[in-house]
Every structure is written in structure tokens, then in C-alpha cells.
Design an enzyme around this catalytic site. Structure first.
Site: not given
Length: 243
Positions: A38, A67, A69, A74, A181, A210
Site C-alpha cells: 500500500k 482517498k 474526494h 477532478t 495489530r 504497517g
């Protein structure tokens, strides 16, 4: 006929690093232990679009977490540019205009769109402060159904909401969950979290991880351990989800 996702392809490692050089070091360190990455806004703004294109050309799967928006024109044009990179996933915020515009931009390409329902760093109090009358679960359910009806390919949602959402959207939408996690890990800034095995058992298709991987003393070993947990959970629940 849907085909099963390999356990290694269910783990998406977030390259939340400040430079392409740092990302390349981590990718080399992880080697064959990771097949899916990612790239978020920080790395994108530091030159990550070129990295995404190279990773895709090298056979890795790439998830652009941007993300989107904005005004529809656009969003549509930005999506069209991302589609040229050869990446697998792109996120768009779960507002109807943005989702429809992104679908128009992705038309004719293999790019799959994931709608963000509610950020995993938010809770009910955060939504109330922002002026929403719904709880997190209510807003997630509302946006999930809307995304399904518009034709979005998948959803970003907390692992706490997968069991709520799956019956609403059916078996074909990809449910991708951050907020993962491993047991004993620092939760960081996440508020709605779960272990990898529990997330898979709850209905998640892919998990975004991550810091528990990239911040580990041995990142490749950490990734392999998560993939092993995923494989065990998949075997236990007998998942046969799409590739």
C-alpha cells in the site's frame, strides 16, 4: 467461480515511509515475504507514483491509498491517471459523487475501487463532533450499501464491522481492513483494531498492516508470521474468496 486468495496475497503491507529510498530499502528487506504493498499520501507526494508503477511492472500488487474526494470532474480525471500505473486498488471516500466519478475514471481498466466507509482512527465521539447523527456502525452500513448499489468493487472498513457489512453487500465485494495489530502490538493511533486471525475469521478478505511489519526488528519474519496466522484462520473457516 470465485477462486481462493493465497494467504500471502491477503496481507497488504503499508509503506508508510517518508521517501522512495526508504520504501525501496523496506521492499528489498521484505523480498518474497510480501506480494502486496500500500502506498499512501505521504509516499505518493514524495515520488511514490513512479515507485507504484515499477512495483506493478515487477509483478507486485499495489494499493494506492489516496482517498479521493473532490469535485466529480477532478476525481474522475485523477482516477484515470492512476489507472495508467497498472496498480490493483485505489481508495475513494464513500460519498456518492466521488464514487460515481471514480468509477467513470476507472472504466475500461482493471483498476478496482475501494470506498472508505469510516476511518479506523474515528469513534462515535469523533463522528458526533463532526456533526454526524449516526454511530460508526450505522454510517459504515449506510456507506457500504450505497457503494454496493453504485458498483464499487470493495470497501475499506474496520475489522469490527466486517460481520455487520458482509450480509449487506453480499459475497463479491472485497472487504479490506486496516487497524490490524498482532497480539501484543502497540495500537498506535488506531481505535478500532483486531488481530489478523480474528479479522479473517470475521470476514475480512485482505488485511492492511504497517508498523507491526515495517517497524519490526525482522520485517520479513514479522510478515511471514502474519501470513501464517492468516493461513491458519483461512483453513479454520474454510474461506474460498475471490483472487
Amino acid at each position: 467461480m470465485p477462486t481462493e486468495i493465497a494467504p500471502c496475497d491477503r496481507l497488504i503491507v503499508a509503506l508508510d515511509v517518508p521517501s522512495v529510498a526508504d520504501a525501496e530499502v523496506m521492499i528489498a528487506t521484505l523480498g518474497d515475504a510480501v506480494t502486496f504493498y500500500k502506498i499512501g499520501m505521504e509516499l505518493t507526494y514524495a515520488g511514490g507514483l513512479g515507485l507504484a508503477e515499477r512495483l506493478a511492472a515487477d509483478g507486485k500488487q499495489v494499493f494506492m491509498d489516496l482517498k479521493l474526494h473532490d469535485i466529480p470532474n477532478t476525481v474522475e480525471r485523477a482516477t484515470r491517471q492512476i489507472a495508467k500505473l497498472g496498480v490493483r486498488f485505489l481508495t475513494v471516500h464513500g460519498f456518492s459523487q466521488s464514487m460515481k466519478a471514480a468509477l467513470a475514471g476507472a472504466a475500461g481498466s482493471p483498476l478496482e475501487l475501494l470506498a472508505v466507509t469510516v476511518m479506523t482512527s474515528y469513534d462515535d465521539a469523533d463522528l458526533a463532533t463532526a456533526g454526524y447523527a449516526m454511530t460508526v456502525k450505522e454510517l459504515v452500513a449506510h456507506r457500504a450499501v450505497q457503494a454496493r448499489d453504485i458498483g464499487i468493487h470493495g470497501l475499506i472498513l474496520s475489522p469490527e464491522e466486517t460481520q455487520l457489512v458482509r450480509p449487506l453487500v453480499g459475497p463479491d465485494m472485497q472487504l479490506v481492513t486496516p487497524g490490524i495489530r498482532p497480539a501484543g502490538s502497540d495500537v498506535g493511533d488506531q481505535k478500532r483494531i483486531m488481530t489478523p486471525a480474528l479479522a479473517i475469521a470475521g470476514g475480512a478478505d485482505r488485511l492492511v498492516v504497517g508498523r507491526p511489519v515495517t517497524g519490526a526488528a525482522d520485517p520479513a519474519a514479522a510478515a511471514e508470521a502474519i501470513v501464517a496466522d492468516i493461513a491458519t484462520a483461512v483453513a479454520l473457516v474454510g474461506k474460498t474468496n475471490r483472487s
